[in-house]
Design a protein around this motif. Sequence first.
Motif, PDB file in Angstrom:
ATOM      1  N   ASN A  12      -9.425  -9.637 -14.617  1.00  0.00           N
ATOM      2  CA  ASN A  12      -9.055  -8.650 -13.599  1.00  0.00           C
ATOM      3  C   ASN A  12      -8.522  -7.444 -14.348  1.00  0.00           C
ATOM      4  OD1 ASN A  12      -8.608 -10.529 -10.968  1.00  0.00           O
ATOM      5  ND2 ASN A  12      -7.925 -11.516 -12.845  1.00  0.00           N
ATOM      6  N   VAL A  13      -9.047  -6.275 -14.038  1.00  0.00           N
ATOM      7  CA  VAL A  13      -8.517  -5.057 -14.650  1.00  0.00           C
ATOM      8  C   VAL A  13      -7.693  -4.347 -13.580  1.00  0.00           C
ATOM      9  CG1 VAL A  13      -9.060  -2.924 -15.849  1.00  0.00           C
ATOM     10  CG2 VAL A  13     -10.564  -4.919 -16.101  1.00  0.00           C
ATOM     11  N   THR A  14      -6.371  -4.296 -13.796  1.00  0.00           N
ATOM     12  CA  THR A  14      -5.471  -3.673 -12.825  1.00  0.00           C
ATOM     13  C   THR A  14      -5.063  -2.291 -13.314  1.00  0.00           C
ATOM     14  OG1 THR A  14      -4.603  -5.776 -12.022  1.00  0.00           O
ATOM     15  CG2 THR A  14      -3.197  -3.860 -11.701  1.00  0.00           C
ATOM     16  N   GLY A  15      -5.214  -1.304 -12.432  1.00  0.00           N
ATOM     17  CA  GLY A  15      -4.727   0.039 -12.714  1.00  0.00           C
ATOM     18  C   GLY A  15      -3.533   0.324 -11.823  1.00  0.00           C
ATOM     19  N   GLN A  16      -2.511   0.927 -12.402  1.00  0.00           N
ATOM     20  CA  GLN A  16      -1.337   1.322 -11.605  1.00  0.00           C
ATOM     21  C   GLN A  16      -1.115   2.822 -11.765  1.00  0.00           C
ATOM     22  OE1 GLN A  16       1.235  -2.171 -13.166  1.00  0.00           O
ATOM     23  NE2 GLN A  16       2.314  -1.351 -11.374  1.00  0.00           N
ATOM     24  N   VAL A  18      -2.953   0.574 -17.387  1.00  0.00           N
ATOM     25  CA  VAL A  18      -3.987  -0.462 -17.250  1.00  0.00           C
ATOM     26  C   VAL A  18      -3.511  -1.785 -17.859  1.00  0.00           C
ATOM     27  CG1 VAL A  18      -6.339  -1.167 -17.895  1.00  0.00           C
ATOM     28  CG2 VAL A  18      -5.872   1.207 -17.260  1.00  0.00           C
ATOM     29  N   THR A  19      -3.674  -2.868 -17.110  1.00  0.00           N
ATOM     30  CA  THR A  19      -3.385  -4.210 -17.622  1.00  0.00           C
ATOM     31  C   THR A  19      -4.571  -5.105 -17.313  1.00  0.00           C
ATOM     32  OG1 THR A  19      -1.097  -3.860 -16.928  1.00  0.00           O
ATOM     33  CG2 THR A  19      -1.672  -6.083 -17.624  1.00  0.00           C
ATOM     34  N   VAL A  20      -5.021  -5.842 -18.325  1.00  0.00           N
ATOM     35  CA  VAL A  20      -6.129  -6.773 -18.101  1.00  0.00           C
ATOM     36  C   VAL A  20      -5.547  -8.177 -17.969  1.00  0.00           C
ATOM     37  CG1 VAL A  20      -8.301  -7.681 -18.993  1.00  0.00           C
ATOM     38  CG2 VAL A  20      -7.642  -5.321 -19.496  1.00  0.00           C
ATOM     39  N   TYR A  21      -5.816  -8.827 -16.839  1.00  0.00           N
ATOM     40  CA  TYR A  21      -5.369 -10.209 -16.630  1.00  0.00           C
ATOM     41  C   TYR A  21      -6.559 -11.133 -16.859  1.00  0.00           C
ATOM     42  CZ  TYR A  21      -1.278  -8.025 -14.547  1.00  0.00           C
ATOM     43  OH  TYR A  21      -0.147  -7.268 -14.348  1.00  0.00           O
ATOM     44  N   ALA A  45      -4.541   5.001  -9.372  1.00  0.00           N
ATOM     45  CA  ALA A  45      -4.620   3.578  -9.741  1.00  0.00           C
ATOM     46  C   ALA A  45      -6.084   3.148  -9.830  1.00  0.00           C
ATOM     47  CB  ALA A  45      -3.875   2.735  -8.706  1.00  0.00           C
ATOM     48  N   ARG A  46      -6.898   3.625  -8.891  1.00  0.00           N
ATOM     49  CA  ARG A  46      -8.320   3.256  -8.870  1.00  0.00           C
ATOM     50  C   ARG A  46      -9.043   3.829 -10.089  1.00  0.00           C
ATOM     51  NH1 ARG A  46     -13.356   4.912  -6.790  1.00  0.00           N
ATOM     52  NH2 ARG A  46     -14.469   3.028  -6.134  1.00  0.00           N
ATOM     53  N   GLU A  47      -8.773   5.104 -10.367  1.00  0.00           N
ATOM     54  CA  GLU A  47      -9.403   5.739 -11.545  1.00  0.00           C
ATOM     55  C   GLU A  47      -9.063   4.964 -12.805  1.00  0.00           C
ATOM     56  OE1 GLU A  47      -8.931  10.249 -10.230  1.00  0.00           O
ATOM     57  OE2 GLU A  47      -8.236   9.845 -12.296  1.00  0.00           O
ATOM     58  N   ARG A  48      -7.800   4.561 -12.923  1.00  0.00           N
ATOM     59  CA  ARG A  48      -7.362   3.858 -14.130  1.00  0.00           C
ATOM     60  C   ARG A  48      -8.021   2.487 -14.233  1.00  0.00           C
ATOM     61  NH1 ARG A  48      -0.949   5.769 -14.271  1.00  0.00           N
ATOM     62  NH2 ARG A  48      -1.437   7.812 -15.124  1.00  0.00           N
TER      63      ARG A  48
END
Length: 426
Positions: A379-383, A343-346, A390-393
Amino acid sequence: MKVCVVGQGGREHALADVLGRSCEVVVTPGNPGIAGSTPAPASEIDADLYVIGPEAPLVDGLADELRASGGLVFGPSADGARLEGSKAWMKEVLAAAGVPTAAHGSFSGLTEALGFLHTMSDLFVIKTDGLAAGKGVLVTEDRDEAAAAVRSYLSGEAFGDAGRRVVIEEGLTGPELSVLAVCDGCRAVPLAPARDFKRLGDGDAGPNTGGMGAYSPVPGAGADVVDEVMDRAVLPTLAELARRGIHYRGVLYAGLMLTPEGLKVLEYNVRFGDPEAQVVLPRLRSDLADLLAGAAAGALTDSPVYGDDAAVTVVCASEGYPASSRTGDVIAGMQEANALEGVTVYCAGVAAADAGRLGAAPTHQRGGELLTAGGRVLNVTGQGPDLATARERAYAGVTHIAWPGRYVRFDIAAEAVESSTRRESP
Ligand code: AMP
Ligand code: GLY
């Protein structure tokens, strides 16, 4: 290499993060959630490469200005940026290049515009000619609503000068796709395709926004579809621009609809998509700085390399967006969300609780508080290895983020996950 990123949103945060894998990065003006942000203008920053994020400075000629003083710049000159700055001009270029797009008319007079509207049926699409932060498009089945929009756009009431000329076009149907191509003036290479969610509400209800989420890759949009986008849209457009003496060095973002009659270009943007960049860039395995520097120099040699992984980003917006936005609320849960695996928050519309907190490290990592300061806040990005993970994360990250009135869509990538799960079941 030292890279200067121009802009202050989630797209620029993603650019800075991914360029930061191999480079020293400064961001102007950035925001207190992005490391290396500085209030100094780009013209006062000595960098090996300038990467311009938003459309407005491109349309205003920042790339020309930096190039004139010897800078290596990734971003089109003002003449190329007109593709986004004037939808009427973009349509003219598409017609000259033979690129498939919706039938349309462009008007600055009310009588002619309403006359054209009356020749159309079913689905009406009204767009401002000029820039309107992604909000100047109305798609409606209601002719009266379309006529009212034409009146309020042309009078300047709705979008000021940006709406004094309108493009009215036939409504198309089909899934949408964003293909971002890195161009060096004559050559172009595509980044991984993405799909974004422009409407405010779940199930694509409500008004158009700048984008409420995105995912990449896109099931059903494989290499064959991307090749077709390059052959039928991007490359003919670059050739037409070159014929007009415009050597386009930057991202050409094709917003497409895959209609029953084949692909059609809805719009071109002259920059990375926001929030598409927040899923397309983190997935990149090859070096972004080399790719952009090559394109900026007119000598594109690298092709971007992607793995099989996936990314999903969910926009957290403030109450009232897109009509207005409530600001000044303390953002909780950034550290917790960022600490989750994948998870990365932009950071986009954020401010620091105490001024003067721009610096080498983001405010919240130095014990300071971030406040909401815009419509699209984070923006919360899940990979992960696939879209489902990715969606769950991404949504696990979102559950940690809180402020009064925080708004998110809950169906980002839901259908894509379902359709890929269906395909995998026997
Ligand atoms: P644009 O800024 O031109 O991409 O338009 C924003 C959004 O409006 C697109 O992503 C589509 O969802 C919708 N849209 C634009 N043009 C059309 C069209 N001709 N037919 C149907 N929907 C459209
Ligand atoms: N996500 C749409 C845009 O960047 O224009």
